[in-house]
Design an enzyme around this catalytic site. Structure first.
Site, PDB file in Angstrom:
ATOM      1  N   ASP A 297       0.874  -1.084   0.269  1.00  0.00           N
ATOM      2  CA  ASP A 297       0.213   0.527  -0.290  1.00  0.00           C
ATOM      3  C   ASP A 297       0.342   1.489   0.141  1.00  0.00           C
ATOM      4  O   ASP A 297       0.720   2.565   0.926  1.00  0.00           O
ATOM      5  CB  ASP A 297      -0.694  -0.509   1.611  1.00  0.00           C
ATOM      6  CG  ASP A 297      -1.933   1.167   1.210  1.00  0.00           C
ATOM      7  OD1 ASP A 297      -2.356   1.761   2.103  1.00  0.00           O
ATOM      8  OD2 ASP A 297      -2.728   1.713   0.528  1.00  0.00           O
TER       9      ASP A 297
ATOM     10  N   LYS B 214       2.227   2.169  -6.469  1.00  0.00           N
ATOM     11  CA  LYS B 214       2.038   1.866  -6.999  1.00  0.00           C
ATOM     12  C   LYS B 214       3.125   1.354  -8.283  1.00  0.00           C
ATOM     13  O   LYS B 214       3.530  -0.102  -8.034  1.00  0.00           O
ATOM     14  CB  LYS B 214       0.904   2.014  -7.849  1.00  0.00           C
ATOM     15  CG  LYS B 214       1.473   3.503  -9.687  1.00  0.00           C
ATOM     16  CD  LYS B 214       0.344   4.315  -9.448  1.00  0.00           C
ATOM     17  CE  LYS B 214       0.489   5.435 -10.149  1.00  0.00           C
ATOM     18  NZ  LYS B 214      -0.793   5.704 -11.262  1.00  0.00           N
TER      19      LYS B 214
ATOM     20  N   ASP C 168      -2.870  -3.342  -2.580  1.00  0.00           N
ATOM     21  CA  ASP C 168      -4.318  -2.066  -2.547  1.00  0.00           C
ATOM     22  C   ASP C 168      -4.116  -1.078  -3.331  1.00  0.00           C
ATOM     23  O   ASP C 168      -3.168  -1.392  -4.382  1.00  0.00           O
ATOM     24  CB  ASP C 168      -4.363  -0.784  -1.135  1.00  0.00           C
ATOM     25  CG  ASP C 168      -5.071  -0.214  -1.397  1.00  0.00           C
ATOM     26  OD1 ASP C 168      -5.530   0.933  -0.138  1.00  0.00           O
ATOM     27  OD2 ASP C 168      -6.762  -0.520  -1.942  1.00  0.00           O
ATOM     28  N   ASN C 169      -5.525  -0.609  -4.095  1.00  0.00           N
ATOM     29  CA  ASN C 169      -5.136   0.061  -5.322  1.00  0.00           C
ATOM     30  C   ASN C 169      -5.437   0.156  -6.373  1.00  0.00           C
ATOM     31  O   ASN C 169      -4.633   0.669  -7.557  1.00  0.00           O
ATOM     32  CB  ASN C 169      -4.702   1.453  -4.900  1.00  0.00           C
ATOM     33  CG  ASN C 169      -4.680   1.988  -3.708  1.00  0.00           C
ATOM     34  OD1 ASN C 169      -4.103   1.540  -2.480  1.00  0.00           O
ATOM     35  ND2 ASN C 169      -6.377   2.719  -3.921  1.00  0.00           N
TER      36      ASN C 169
ATOM     37  N   GLU D 265     -11.310   4.331  -0.614  1.00  0.00           N
ATOM     38  CA  GLU D 265     -11.986   4.577   0.625  1.00  0.00           C
ATOM     39  C   GLU D 265     -12.615   5.922   0.540  1.00  0.00           C
ATOM     40  O   GLU D 265     -12.069   7.132  -0.024  1.00  0.00           O
ATOM     41  CB  GLU D 265     -10.506   5.113   1.369  1.00  0.00           C
ATOM     42  CG  GLU D 265      -9.275   5.580   0.827  1.00  0.00           C
ATOM     43  CD  GLU D 265      -8.080   5.247   0.246  1.00  0.00           C
ATOM     44  OE1 GLU D 265      -8.903   3.959  -0.063  1.00  0.00           O
ATOM     45  OE2 GLU D 265      -7.197   5.467  -0.051  1.00  0.00           O
TER      46      GLU D 265
HETATM   47  C1  LIG Z   1      -3.669   9.936  -2.876  1.00  0.00           C
HETATM   48  C2  LIG Z   1      -4.696   9.995  -3.592  1.00  0.00           C
HETATM   49  C3  LIG Z   1      -5.366  10.789  -3.938  1.00  0.00           C
HETATM   50  C4  LIG Z   1      -6.697   9.764  -4.994  1.00  0.00           C
HETATM   51  C5  LIG Z   1      -7.918  10.481  -5.437  1.00  0.00           C
HETATM   52  O1  LIG Z   1      -8.151  10.521  -6.657  1.00  0.00           O
HETATM   53  N1  LIG Z   1      -8.687  11.048  -5.059  1.00  0.00           N
HETATM   54  C6  LIG Z   1      -8.377  10.936  -3.171  1.00  0.00           C
HETATM   55  C7  LIG Z   1      -9.189  12.827  -3.067  1.00  0.00           C
HETATM   56  N2  LIG Z   1     -10.835  12.970  -3.766  1.00  0.00           N
HETATM   57  C8  LIG Z   1     -11.066  14.286  -2.686  1.00  0.00           C
HETATM   58  C9  LIG Z   1     -10.675  13.034  -5.001  1.00  0.00           C
HETATM   59  C10 LIG Z   1     -10.082  11.684  -5.605  1.00  0.00           C
HETATM   60  S1  LIG Z   1      -6.214   8.459  -4.806  1.00  0.00           S
HETATM   61  C11 LIG Z   1      -5.283   8.294  -4.118  1.00  0.00           C
HETATM   62  C12 LIG Z   1      -4.302   6.943  -2.861  1.00  0.00           C
HETATM   63  C13 LIG Z   1      -4.646   6.305  -2.521  1.00  0.00           C
HETATM   64  C14 LIG Z   1      -4.984   5.362  -1.839  1.00  0.00           C
HETATM   65  O2  LIG Z   1      -5.133   4.431  -1.064  1.00  0.00           O
HETATM   66  C15 LIG Z   1      -3.136   4.853  -2.391  1.00  0.00           C
HETATM   67  N3  LIG Z   1      -2.606   3.851  -1.258  1.00  0.00           N
HETATM   68  C16 LIG Z   1      -1.242   3.886  -1.114  1.00  0.00           C
HETATM   69  N4  LIG Z   1      -0.517   4.518  -1.741  1.00  0.00           N
HETATM   70  C17 LIG Z   1      -0.816   5.991  -2.255  1.00  0.00           C
HETATM   71  O3  LIG Z   1      -0.269   6.983  -2.955  1.00  0.00           O
HETATM   72  C18 LIG Z   1      -2.447   6.375  -2.487  1.00  0.00           C
HETATM   73  C19 LIG Z   1      -2.648   7.240  -2.939  1.00  0.00           C
HETATM   74 MG   LIG Z   2      -4.124   2.129  -0.564  1.00  0.00          MG
END
Ligand SMILES: Cc1cc(C(=O)N2CCN(C)CC2)sc1-c1cc(O)c2nc[nH]c(=O)c2c1
Ligand SMILES: [Mg+2]
Length: 216
Positions: free
Chosen positions: A141, A144, A169-170, A199
């Site tokens: 996590d 990527k 994850d992701n 999430e």
């Molecule tokens: C930082 C980020 C921004 C995201 C996004 O598009 N959005 C969230 C904010 N909202 C408002 C718009 C939509 S998704 C995401 C993310 C999510 C994880 O679970 C991650 N897990 C591990 N390492 C990561 O770098 C990581 C990044």
């Molecule tokens: Mg994640």
């Protein structure tokens, strides 16, 4: 200097959570991040999938790549049997220090060791420096781009055994295409996809479970 989002998450946990109660820390973070400020914790929906796979695996030694604020470390550690332990790698020093405090508030610090640094530097040290023989469970996590190279590194360092479980994850959002290409066409892994959502959002996401079948 105004506080970081991660410091605000620590503040809300420190103020609202019941000390020594991991569930209350998880609930507190989930409430804050769904109502006030989004943050990249695995969250409550994907968290339930993580719980199920950890319980099925019942691991003695767990490696987590990407600690962030410690949410998934707490999620995993609260399910571990008495002597089991979780090593979690975080390269961002501010995240590592916030996670340390939140993990202590949750009362699972006796099971969790935070290793500060880059996964590619720390993984080769796990056997000698951290007395790890084999990893029963790995939660990916962090970043990527590192999922595939770090999986290869874990194999090369002899840290996987027949039945070791990787959970990433992701794999849909933000997505880990190189990892999926690598792991799904690899006869040494048996893969399963668990569809879910990003999430605290309605955006589709998923986690990939990959069971190591051994080197032959
Ligand atoms: C930082 C980020 C921004 C995201 C996004 O598009 N959005 C969230 C904010 N909202 C408002 C718009 C939509 S998704 C995401 C993310 C999510 C994880 O679970 C991650 N897990 C591990 N390492 C990561 O770098 C990581 C990044
Ligand atoms: Mg994640």
């Amino acid at each position: 200097m105004d506080q970081s989002k991660e410091q605000r998450i620590l503040n809300t946990v420190s103020y609202n959570a019941i000390k020594g109660n991991p569930e209350s820390v998880l609930d507190c973070i989930d409430k804050y991040c769904s109502k006030s400020e989004w943050a990249m914790n695995v969250g409550d929906e994907k968290g339930l999938i993580l719980d199920k796979i950890v319980e099925e695996t019942n691991p003695s030694v767990v490696l987590e790549l990407g600690t962030y604020c410690g949410y998934s470390a707490i999620r995993i550690a609260r399910l571990l049997k008495p002597k089991a332990r979780l090593l979690t790698i975080e390269f961002n020093p501010e995240f590592a220090s916030i996670a340390k405090e939140i993990i202590e508030i949750a009362g699972v610090n006796d099971k969790v060791t935070i290793l500060e640094g880059h996964s590619e530097d720390i993984i080769p040290q796990l056997k000698k420096k951290y007395e790890v023989e084999k990893l029963d469970f790995v939660f990916l996590d962090h970043w990527k781009e590192r999922y595939a190279p770090d999986t290869i590194l874990l194999e090369e360092c002899g840290l996987l055994r027949k039945g070791s479980v990787l959970l990433a994850d992701n794999i849909i959002y933000p997505g880990a295409p190189e990892f999926i290409k690598y792991i799904r066409n690899n006869k040494h892994f048996e893969c399963t996809t668990f569809l879910s959502h990003l999430e605290y959002m309605k955006v589709e996401d998923a986690m990939e479970k990959a069971v190591y079948l051994g080197p032959e």
